[in-house]
Design a protein around this motif. Structure first.
Motif, PDB file in Angstrom:
ATOM      1  N   THR A  13       0.867  -1.065  -0.044  1.00 26.41           N
ATOM      2  CA  THR A  13      -0.141  -0.118   0.099  1.00 26.41           C
ATOM      3  C   THR A  13       0.899   1.155   0.008  1.00 26.41           C
ATOM      4  O   THR A  13       2.183   1.169   0.353  1.00 26.41           O
ATOM      5  N   THR A  14       0.332   2.394  -0.475  1.00 26.34           N
ATOM      6  CA  THR A  14       1.056   3.654  -0.219  1.00 26.34           C
ATOM      7  C   THR A  14       0.108   4.455   0.267  1.00 26.34           C
ATOM      8  O   THR A  14      -1.327   4.386   0.459  1.00 26.34           O
ATOM      9  N   GLN A  47       0.548   8.970  -6.900  1.00 23.69           N
ATOM     10  CA  GLN A  47       0.496   7.798  -7.328  1.00 23.69           C
ATOM     11  C   GLN A  47      -0.227   8.232  -8.537  1.00 23.69           C
ATOM     12  O   GLN A  47      -1.355   8.674  -8.570  1.00 23.69           O
ATOM     13  N   VAL A  76       6.995   5.631  -4.996  1.00 22.23           N
ATOM     14  CA  VAL A  76       6.074   4.854  -5.563  1.00 22.23           C
ATOM     15  C   VAL A  76       6.597   4.275  -6.892  1.00 22.23           C
ATOM     16  O   VAL A  76       6.363   2.931  -7.051  1.00 22.23           O
ATOM     17  N   ARG A 118       6.966   0.365  -7.697  1.00 21.20           N
ATOM     18  CA  ARG A 118       6.747  -0.320  -8.826  1.00 21.20           C
ATOM     19  C   ARG A 118       7.988  -1.182  -9.651  1.00 21.20           C
ATOM     20  O   ARG A 118       7.915  -2.446 -10.185  1.00 21.20           O
ATOM     21  N   ILE A 161       0.631  -2.524  -5.923  1.00 27.42           N
ATOM     22  CA  ILE A 161      -0.018  -1.556  -5.163  1.00 27.42           C
ATOM     23  C   ILE A 161      -1.325  -1.847  -5.157  1.00 27.42           C
ATOM     24  O   ILE A 161      -2.149  -1.673  -6.392  1.00 27.42           O
ATOM     25  N   ARG A 177      -4.610   2.507  -0.928  1.00 24.92           N
ATOM     26  CA  ARG A 177      -3.958   4.155  -0.380  1.00 24.92           C
ATOM     27  C   ARG A 177      -4.522   3.897   0.902  1.00 24.92           C
ATOM     28  O   ARG A 177      -5.373   3.580   1.273  1.00 24.92           O
ATOM     29  N   CYS A 205      -1.889  -5.752   3.728  1.00 25.22           N
ATOM     30  CA  CYS A 205      -0.921  -5.653   2.675  1.00 25.22           C
ATOM     31  C   CYS A 205       0.312  -6.412   3.494  1.00 25.22           C
ATOM     32  O   CYS A 205       0.311  -6.609   4.793  1.00 25.22           O
TER      33      CYS A 205
END
Length: 467
Positions: free
Chosen positions: A79-80, A86, A110, A114, A120, A123, A169
């Motif tokens: 997760t971000t 993003q 981010v 990747r 991902i 959020r 996550c």
């Protein structure tokens, strides 16, 4: 392995996906199902990209089948945080007025995730303007601590910590300008690594202007994970260079080996008061490191209280000048109240004091570096008491003073830009507890090694929450 995939570590998932024992789609689906099951109650993940995540997982599995060179996080669900860019999604930072603040490009951290192969999936929540140690905002609502809902899950990476703690996550991205990775990890029984200043590149193209100087020198990007091995893996993925960050330094992740370097153990050098259970956790970790062969001594590092105050006067003093108008215009009631109480304890920042505070950082860091010649590692509290009751930062000036006293080590080490980690050691009265380990600049490897020793021996450390 006889447990659901959402319980697997990032290291286990990456290995199993690479070796074709499981697929990325299976791992991603397990975490998406976990989010659907428990996130409605906890509100840690505020935006789920299920379709994009499953498409990315399918591509990851195709790459495995084709024999393509794979990154260290290939196929792993992460997760971000909603305060980094993003591409194609809003960088809301928990603010209603920014709900349509769509990013054109990925922030460096981010993009690095990747490139490392991570998928991902969502959020995570943060307080408005990422300015509190409690994760709540008018746009997305409040994130609950799954251990005790009456206590904070930490902030500002509270959503990230809860997502990691509960298996939503494998790795949760976070950032830390005054404890925002380490404190949420401490509150939720996870591992929170704050890298050295300059280690992980940062930039948000959606920002209207460059960040204030204090944030440029203090705030860092990092990860919250369920174990130390995953923190090491996440750091390697996040630290790749990016030309958009002029402060980034491409240093090796491993330095010259030192077998069991000296550890200075300190409890309360600022004289603010330490809870008995926190003192017991630090003493427990000190005994673990001693048994593991580390040279442990009881020594206080220099200027802890002064560095913590300088953090406040520098970072919050600049915030008065750079954020006051935005918070007044766009902040929710919680953000405005918390900010007002922060400002009540922060001196007005003029040009001479700005010059003094930015210069003093070099003085304090020089003294710490001299101290670390003999004691490369510092073992200390994360906070001086366990996770605080919800709302302490908006009650009164006295309650805010309590918060600032508790966080003295978080503020001091953030101001100095040193790598540090929060690692759990057990549970006290239904809430996780742990310790902090601080190391020299760009020696996250030493910090991680010591944290792994503590983690391995702390048998009562919080388990992954399963309910």
């Amino acid at each position: 392995m006889d447990m659901p995939l959402w319980r697997w570590s990032a290291t286990q998932l990456a290995s199993a996906i690479r070796n074709k024992e499981i697929t990325s789609r299976e791992a991603v689906t397990a975490c998406l199902d976990r989010i659907a099951s428990i996130n409605p109650e906890l509100n840690a993940v505020v935006s789920v990209q299920a379709d994009d995540a499953l498409a990315a997982a399918d591509l990851a599995d195709h790459m495995v089948a084709a024999g393509t060179t794979l990154g260290p996080l290939h196929g792993v669900p992460v997760t971000t945080k909603i305060n980094v860019d993003q591409a194609g999604l809003p960088t809301t930072n928990g603010i209603v007025a920014f709900k349509d603040n769509i990013a054109k490009d990925d922030a460096p951290v981010v993009a690095n995730l990747r490139r490392a192969g991570a998928v991902i999936i969502g959020r995570t929540n943060t307080p408005a303007f990422s300015m509190r140690w409690f994760t709540d905002n008018e746009l997305h609502g409040r994130t609950l601590n799954p251990w005790r809902p009456d206590r904070t899950p930490g902030g500002s990476s509270g959503g990230a910590a809860v997502a990691a703690a509960t298996g939503m996550c494998a790795i949760a991205h976070g950032n830390d300008g005054g404890g925002s990775i380490r404190y949420p990890a401490y509150c939720t029984g996870t591992v929170g690594l704050r890298p050295s200043f300059g280690r992980v590149p940062a930039f948000n193209g959606t920002a209207p202007s460059e960040r204030q100087l204090s944030l440029q020198l203090i705030s860092v990007q990092g990860a919250i994970t369920r174990n130390v091995a995953d923190a090491r893996l996440a750091l390697a993925a996040m630290a790749a260079p990016d030309p958009r960050d002029p402060w980034h330094v491409a240093m090796p992740l491993e330095g010259p080996r030192r077998d069991h370097p000296g550890v200075a153990v300190c409890l309360d050098p600022a004289g603010v008061g330490i809870a008995p259970e926190v003192e017991a956790a630090v003493r427990k970790a000190a005994a673990i490191l001693h048994r593991a062969g580390y040279e442990v001594s009881w020594r206080d590092p220099p200027d802890v209280a002064a560095a913590a105050k300088a953090w406040n006067d520098f970072a919050q003093g600049e915030a008065r000048l750079t954020l006051s108008a935005q918070i007044e215009q766009h902040g929710d009631a919680l953000a405005r109240r918390a900010f007002a109480l922060m400002m009540a304890r922060t001196p007005e920042l003029d040009v001479p004091s700005l010059m003094q505070l930015s210069a003093a950082r070099a003085t304090y860091l020089r003294r710490w570096q001299a101290f670390m010649q003999e004691h490369p590692l510092v073992l200390c509290p994360v906070a001086m008491e366990t996770a605080l009751p919800y709302g302490v930062d908006i009650e009164s000036e006295a309650s805010v003073d309590r918060l600032y006293r508790s966080h003295v080590f978080l503020f001091a080490t953030a101001y100095l830009g040193l790598p540090s980690i929060s690692v759990p050691t057990g549970v006290h009265e239904g809430i996780p507890i742990g310790v902090q380990i601080v190391g020299p600049r760009f020696r996250e490897d030493l910090v991680l090694d010591a944290a792994a020793a503590v983690e391995h021996a702390a048998a009562e450390a919080p388990p992954l929450l399963s309910s």
